[in-house]
Design a protein around this motif. Structure first.
Motif, PDB file in Angstrom:
ATOM      1  N   LYS A 110       0.820  -1.221   0.000  1.00  0.00           N
ATOM      2  CA  LYS A 110       0.000   0.000   0.000  1.00  0.00           C
ATOM      3  C   LYS A 110       0.855   1.274   0.000  1.00  0.00           C
ATOM      4  CE  LYS A 110      -4.231  -1.817   0.667  1.00  0.00           C
ATOM      5  NZ  LYS A 110      -5.538  -1.440   0.146  1.00  0.00           N
ATOM      6  N   VAL A 111       2.143   1.128   0.334  1.00  0.00           N
ATOM      7  CA  VAL A 111       3.011   2.312   0.333  1.00  0.00           C
ATOM      8  C   VAL A 111       3.210   2.759  -1.106  1.00  0.00           C
ATOM      9  CG1 VAL A 111       5.369   3.125   0.776  1.00  0.00           C
ATOM     10  CG2 VAL A 111       4.171   1.774   2.497  1.00  0.00           C
ATOM     11  N   SER A 112       3.058   4.076  -1.340  1.00  0.00           N
ATOM     12  CA  SER A 112       3.232   4.620  -2.687  1.00  0.00           C
ATOM     13  C   SER A 112       4.076   5.889  -2.570  1.00  0.00           C
ATOM     14  CB  SER A 112       1.865   4.944  -3.296  1.00  0.00           C
ATOM     15  OG  SER A 112       1.470   6.252  -2.910  1.00  0.00           O
ATOM     16  N   PRO A 113       4.467   6.460  -3.696  1.00  0.00           N
ATOM     17  CA  PRO A 113       5.234   7.721  -3.607  1.00  0.00           C
ATOM     18  C   PRO A 113       4.440   8.831  -2.913  1.00  0.00           C
ATOM     19  CG  PRO A 113       5.319   6.799  -5.836  1.00  0.00           C
ATOM     20  CD  PRO A 113       4.327   5.985  -5.078  1.00  0.00           C
ATOM     21  N   LYS A 114       3.122   8.659  -2.827  1.00  0.00           N
ATOM     22  CA  LYS A 114       2.299   9.693  -2.173  1.00  0.00           C
ATOM     23  C   LYS A 114       2.143   9.456  -0.670  1.00  0.00           C
ATOM     24  CE  LYS A 114      -0.746  11.099  -5.927  1.00  0.00           C
ATOM     25  NZ  LYS A 114      -2.136  11.001  -6.387  1.00  0.00           N
ATOM     26  N   THR A 115       2.622   8.333  -0.162  1.00  0.00           N
ATOM     27  CA  THR A 115       2.438   8.044   1.273  1.00  0.00           C
ATOM     28  C   THR A 115       3.190   9.072   2.109  1.00  0.00           C
ATOM     29  OG1 THR A 115       2.347   5.697   0.747  1.00  0.00           O
ATOM     30  CG2 THR A 115       2.627   6.277   3.070  1.00  0.00           C
ATOM     31  N   LYS A 116       2.436   9.820   2.922  1.00  0.00           N
ATOM     32  CA  LYS A 116       3.063  10.867   3.736  1.00  0.00           C
ATOM     33  C   LYS A 116       3.242  10.409   5.176  1.00  0.00           C
ATOM     34  CE  LYS A 116       4.167  15.019   3.003  1.00  0.00           C
ATOM     35  NZ  LYS A 116       3.287  16.116   3.109  1.00  0.00           N
ATOM     36  N   LEU A 117       2.335   9.539   5.625  1.00  0.00           N
ATOM     37  CA  LEU A 117       2.340   9.231   7.061  1.00  0.00           C
ATOM     38  C   LEU A 117       1.695   7.872   7.319  1.00  0.00           C
ATOM     39  CD1 LEU A 117       1.658  11.759   9.832  1.00  0.00           C
ATOM     40  CD2 LEU A 117       0.149   9.803   9.823  1.00  0.00           C
ATOM     41  N   ILE A 118       2.165   7.212   8.372  1.00  0.00           N
ATOM     42  CA  ILE A 118       1.533   5.969   8.840  1.00  0.00           C
ATOM     43  C   ILE A 118       1.000   6.243  10.246  1.00  0.00           C
ATOM     44  CG2 ILE A 118       1.911   3.541   9.474  1.00  0.00           C
ATOM     45  CD1 ILE A 118       4.070   3.389   7.320  1.00  0.00           C
ATOM     46  N   MET A 119      -0.283   5.886  10.472  1.00  0.00           N
ATOM     47  CA  MET A 119      -0.896   6.076  11.795  1.00  0.00           C
ATOM     48  C   MET A 119      -0.759   4.792  12.596  1.00  0.00           C
ATOM     49  SD  MET A 119      -2.882   9.023  11.851  1.00  0.00           S
ATOM     50  CE  MET A 119      -3.894   8.690  13.260  1.00  0.00           C
ATOM     51  N   LEU A 120      -0.227   4.904  13.803  1.00  0.00           N
ATOM     52  CA  LEU A 120      -0.143   3.737  14.689  1.00  0.00           C
ATOM     53  C   LEU A 120      -0.944   4.004  15.950  1.00  0.00           C
ATOM     54  CD1 LEU A 120       3.684   3.044  14.678  1.00  0.00           C
ATOM     55  CD2 LEU A 120       1.965   1.882  13.300  1.00  0.00           C
ATOM     56  N   ASN A 121      -1.371   2.940  16.598  1.00  0.00           N
ATOM     57  CA  ASN A 121      -2.094   3.070  17.858  1.00  0.00           C
ATOM     58  C   ASN A 121      -1.838   1.807  18.681  1.00  0.00           C
ATOM     59  OD1 ASN A 121      -5.643   2.941  18.742  1.00  0.00           O
ATOM     60  ND2 ASN A 121      -3.919   3.705  19.919  1.00  0.00           N
ATOM     61  N   THR A 122      -1.051   1.975  19.755  1.00  0.00           N
ATOM     62  CA  THR A 122      -0.777   0.840  20.629  1.00  0.00           C
ATOM     63  C   THR A 122      -0.688   1.306  22.075  1.00  0.00           C
ATOM     64  OG1 THR A 122       0.668  -1.064  21.014  1.00  0.00           O
ATOM     65  CG2 THR A 122       1.772   0.960  20.353  1.00  0.00           C
ATOM     66  N   PRO A 123      -1.342   0.619  23.034  1.00  0.00           N
ATOM     67  CA  PRO A 123      -2.408  -0.361  22.889  1.00  0.00           C
ATOM     68  C   PRO A 123      -3.562   0.215  22.067  1.00  0.00           C
ATOM     69  CG  PRO A 123      -1.608  -0.399  25.143  1.00  0.00           C
ATOM     70  CD  PRO A 123      -0.947   0.775  24.456  1.00  0.00           C
ATOM     71  N   HIS A 124      -4.235  -0.681  21.381  1.00  0.00           N
ATOM     72  CA  HIS A 124      -5.146  -0.266  20.318  1.00  0.00           C
ATOM     73  C   HIS A 124      -6.598  -0.143  20.777  1.00  0.00           C
ATOM     74  CE1 HIS A 124      -7.474  -0.997  16.526  1.00  0.00           C
ATOM     75  NE2 HIS A 124      -6.579  -0.147  16.070  1.00  0.00           N
ATOM     76  N   ASN A 125      -7.178   0.975  20.398  1.00  0.00           N
ATOM     77  CA  ASN A 125      -8.610   1.212  20.596  1.00  0.00           C
ATOM     78  C   ASN A 125      -9.269   1.031  19.232  1.00  0.00           C
ATOM     79  OD1 ASN A 125     -11.142   2.173  21.226  1.00  0.00           O
ATOM     80  ND2 ASN A 125     -10.499   4.246  21.770  1.00  0.00           N
ATOM     81  N   PRO A 126     -10.214   0.134  19.021  1.00  0.00           N
ATOM     82  CA  PRO A 126     -11.026  -0.562  20.004  1.00  0.00           C
ATOM     83  C   PRO A 126     -10.618  -1.989  20.346  1.00  0.00           C
ATOM     84  CG  PRO A 126     -12.015  -0.873  17.852  1.00  0.00           C
ATOM     85  CD  PRO A 126     -10.768  -0.029  17.657  1.00  0.00           C
ATOM     86  N   ILE A 186      -1.532  -1.785  29.903  1.00  0.00           N
ATOM     87  CA  ILE A 186      -1.030  -2.918  29.135  1.00  0.00           C
ATOM     88  C   ILE A 186      -0.924  -4.114  30.078  1.00  0.00           C
ATOM     89  CG2 ILE A 186       1.381  -2.155  29.374  1.00  0.00           C
ATOM     90  CD1 ILE A 186       1.613  -3.049  26.309  1.00  0.00           C
ATOM     91  N   PHE A 187      -1.300  -5.292  29.578  1.00  0.00           N
ATOM     92  CA  PHE A 187      -1.572  -6.431  30.469  1.00  0.00           C
ATOM     93  C   PHE A 187      -0.709  -7.651  30.150  1.00  0.00           C
ATOM     94  CE2 PHE A 187      -5.935  -4.547  29.397  1.00  0.00           C
ATOM     95  CZ  PHE A 187      -5.765  -3.498  30.280  1.00  0.00           C
ATOM     96  N   ASP A 188      -0.832  -8.643  31.020  1.00  0.00           N
ATOM     97  CA  ASP A 188      -0.243  -9.970  30.814  1.00  0.00           C
ATOM     98  C   ASP A 188       1.267  -9.888  30.565  1.00  0.00           C
ATOM     99  OD1 ASP A 188      -2.872 -10.898  30.986  1.00  0.00           O
ATOM    100  OD2 ASP A 188      -3.177 -10.738  28.825  1.00  0.00           O
ATOM    101  N   GLY A 189       1.916  -8.941  31.251  1.00  0.00           N
ATOM    102  CA  GLY A 189       3.374  -8.826  31.156  1.00  0.00           C
ATOM    103  C   GLY A 189       3.880  -8.304  29.828  1.00  0.00           C
ATOM    104  N   LYS A 190       3.016  -7.798  28.962  1.00  0.00           N
ATOM    105  CA  LYS A 190       3.478  -7.254  27.671  1.00  0.00           C
ATOM    106  C   LYS A 190       4.208  -5.938  27.911  1.00  0.00           C
ATOM    107  CE  LYS A 190       0.770  -9.808  24.686  1.00  0.00           C
ATOM    108  NZ  LYS A 190       1.416 -10.767  23.820  1.00  0.00           N
ATOM    109  N   ARG A 246      -4.005  -2.755  37.722  1.00  0.00           N
ATOM    110  CA  ARG A 246      -5.338  -2.369  38.192  1.00  0.00           C
ATOM    111  C   ARG A 246      -6.378  -2.636  37.091  1.00  0.00           C
ATOM    112  NH1 ARG A 246      -7.565   2.834  39.234  1.00  0.00           N
ATOM    113  NH2 ARG A 246      -5.692   4.001  38.722  1.00  0.00           N
ATOM    114  N   LEU A 247      -6.034  -2.250  35.872  1.00  0.00           N
ATOM    115  CA  LEU A 247      -6.998  -2.420  34.775  1.00  0.00           C
ATOM    116  C   LEU A 247      -7.075  -3.871  34.305  1.00  0.00           C
ATOM    117  CD1 LEU A 247      -8.791  -0.216  33.353  1.00  0.00           C
ATOM    118  CD2 LEU A 247      -7.127   0.622  34.964  1.00  0.00           C
ATOM    119  N   GLN A 248      -5.970  -4.596  34.447  1.00  0.00           N
ATOM    120  CA  GLN A 248      -5.996  -6.021  34.073  1.00  0.00           C
ATOM    121  C   GLN A 248      -7.006  -6.752  34.963  1.00  0.00           C
ATOM    122  OE1 GLN A 248      -2.190  -8.007  33.570  1.00  0.00           O
ATOM    123  NE2 GLN A 248      -3.020  -9.927  34.331  1.00  0.00           N
TER     124      GLN A 248
END
Ligand code: GLN
Length: 384
Positions: free
Chosen positions: A156-172, A206-210, A290-292
């Motif tokens: 999907k990367v092309s000469p027009k690719t300006k940015l990649i969006m990441l989200n970690t831990p990921h919602n939803p 972030i959970f389970d020792g990750k 706490r959240l785990q």
């Protein structure tokens, strides 16, 4: 004559979080939709804000954020991610994570630019990209574990690719990036002019020792990145709308040009309070545990229902499949659960532009144990 308004976002309605919270209130449903805690925040932090107000810290602080707060954040970042950040040049305090994301995208995007976005995507990403005249290039996270197919990203990367969006831990989804994801990303962006926006508002959830794979750990990625954070998620005060963005000096310089003419500067007493409260490291270091426990509490309570949990390794959220219960669409079912059973959730389809209906709903577990149990008790009653 009243002028006609031409919509800048013709295909966008009201955000699903507001829609579902309003519906939940109308039907007095338990709200496991919009992500916010229903338990009180830390009283010491509340007292520190009161003190800051009483001490007279009620006028503008520096437009980039209170220097003492930025210093504390730089220290925190160094201890957590072994990254040396210049508090003066590379951190800006923002009114929330969403504002940081909006400003970063607006800083970078030009009309016609392409942005790689993984679907499902947090709901503000695509409208913000489109408002800037740029084009989202959608890459599906692979159901049911929502991993990134990096081969597909490469295609999907092309000469027009300006940015990649990441989200970690990921919602939803609650998926988290691993070291292998980072390695694949490093190869893809190396020797390109691609920027990265990393939404890390759930860094401590972030959970389970990750391990949280912050972009701040990787100098070769950070040099091209905006990394966005939220105080609301860390200190159980989502309504305070406070966050920050970390980016290298040259990028941050441009970010601030936009920030100064939008909100200009953020709430002063809260910044004085946070600068002090950040010294209490335990409050964020214990957050994952706490959240785990809350995730597990909901999971155990849901065992009596016909919903099936998908794994959640982080965030406030866990997806549950209802494929064994009904064929209704996610949206229809989420509305019916709210009205008839008194439990509000979020249909995962709200996070997709590509029509997708995997029959999964997002449940928010940042709630009191009683709230979680009561919600599960109500869901036991579903027959079809
Ligand atoms: N981040 C929250 C969620 O995912 C919602 C924030 C908002 O309503 N804009 O539920």
């Amino acid at each position: 004559m009243i002028p006609n308004i031409q919509s800048k976002l013709p295909n966008v309605g009201t955000t699903v979080f507001t829609v579902m919270s309003v519906l939940a209130n109308q039907h007095k449903a338990i709200n496991l939709g919009q992500g916010f805690p229903d338990y009180p925040m830390n009283e010491d932090l509340v007292a520190l804000v009161n003190k800051a107000m009483k001490d007279g810290h009620n006028q503008y602080v520096h437009m980039n954020g209170l220097p003492a707060l930025r210093e504390m954040l730089a220290e925190k970042i160094e201890s957590l991610y072994a990254s040396k950040i210049n508090a003066d040049a590379e951190i800006t305090i923002t009114p929330g994570g969403t504002y940081a994301i909006y400003t970063a995208l607006t800083t970078i995007l030009q009309p016609g630019d392409e942005v790689i976005v993984f679907e499902p995507a947090y709901d503000c990403y695509i409208p913000t990209i489109e408002l800037n005249g740029a084009v989202p290039v959608l890459v599906p996270l692979v159901y049911p574990d929502y991993k990134i197919d990096w081969e597909l990203v490469k295609q999907k990367v092309s000469p027009k690719t300006k940015l990649i969006m990441l989200n970690t831990p990921h919602n939803p989804t609650g998926a988290v990036l691993g070291a292998d994801d980072i390695a694949a990303l490093q190869i893809i962006v190396k020797s390109t002019g691609i920027f990265i926006l990393s939404d890390e508002v759930y860094e401590h959830l972030i959970f389970d020792g990750k391990k949280h794979e912050s972009i701040l750990r990787y100098p070769d990625l950070f040099e091209r990145s905006f990394v966005c954070f939220s105080f609301g998620k860390v200190y159980d005060c989502t309504g305070w709308k406070m966050g920050y963005c970390v980016a290298p000096e040259a990028l941050m310089k441009e970010f601030r040009k936009i920030h100064q003419f939008n909100c200009f500067t953020c709430n002063s007493p809260i910044q004085f309070a946070l600068a002090e409260f950040l010294k209490q490291k335990e409050s964020y270091l214990q957050l994952g545990n706490r959240l785990q426990q809350k995730r597990d509490h909901l999971f155990n309570a849901m065992q009596q229902t016909r919903f099936k949990a998908l794994p959640s390794y982080g965030s406030y959220f866990q997806l549950y499949s209802y494929a064994d219960i009904t064929n209704e669409s996610e949206k229809e079912f989420a509305i019916r659960l709210t009205k008839e059973y008194g439990v509000a959730t979020i249909p995962t389809s709200a996070f997709y532009k590509t029509e997708t209906d995997n029959k999964v709903l997002r449940f928010c577990f940042s709630k009191n144990e009683n709230t979680l149990e009561e919600a599960a008790n109500r869901l036991v009653k579903i027959n079809n």
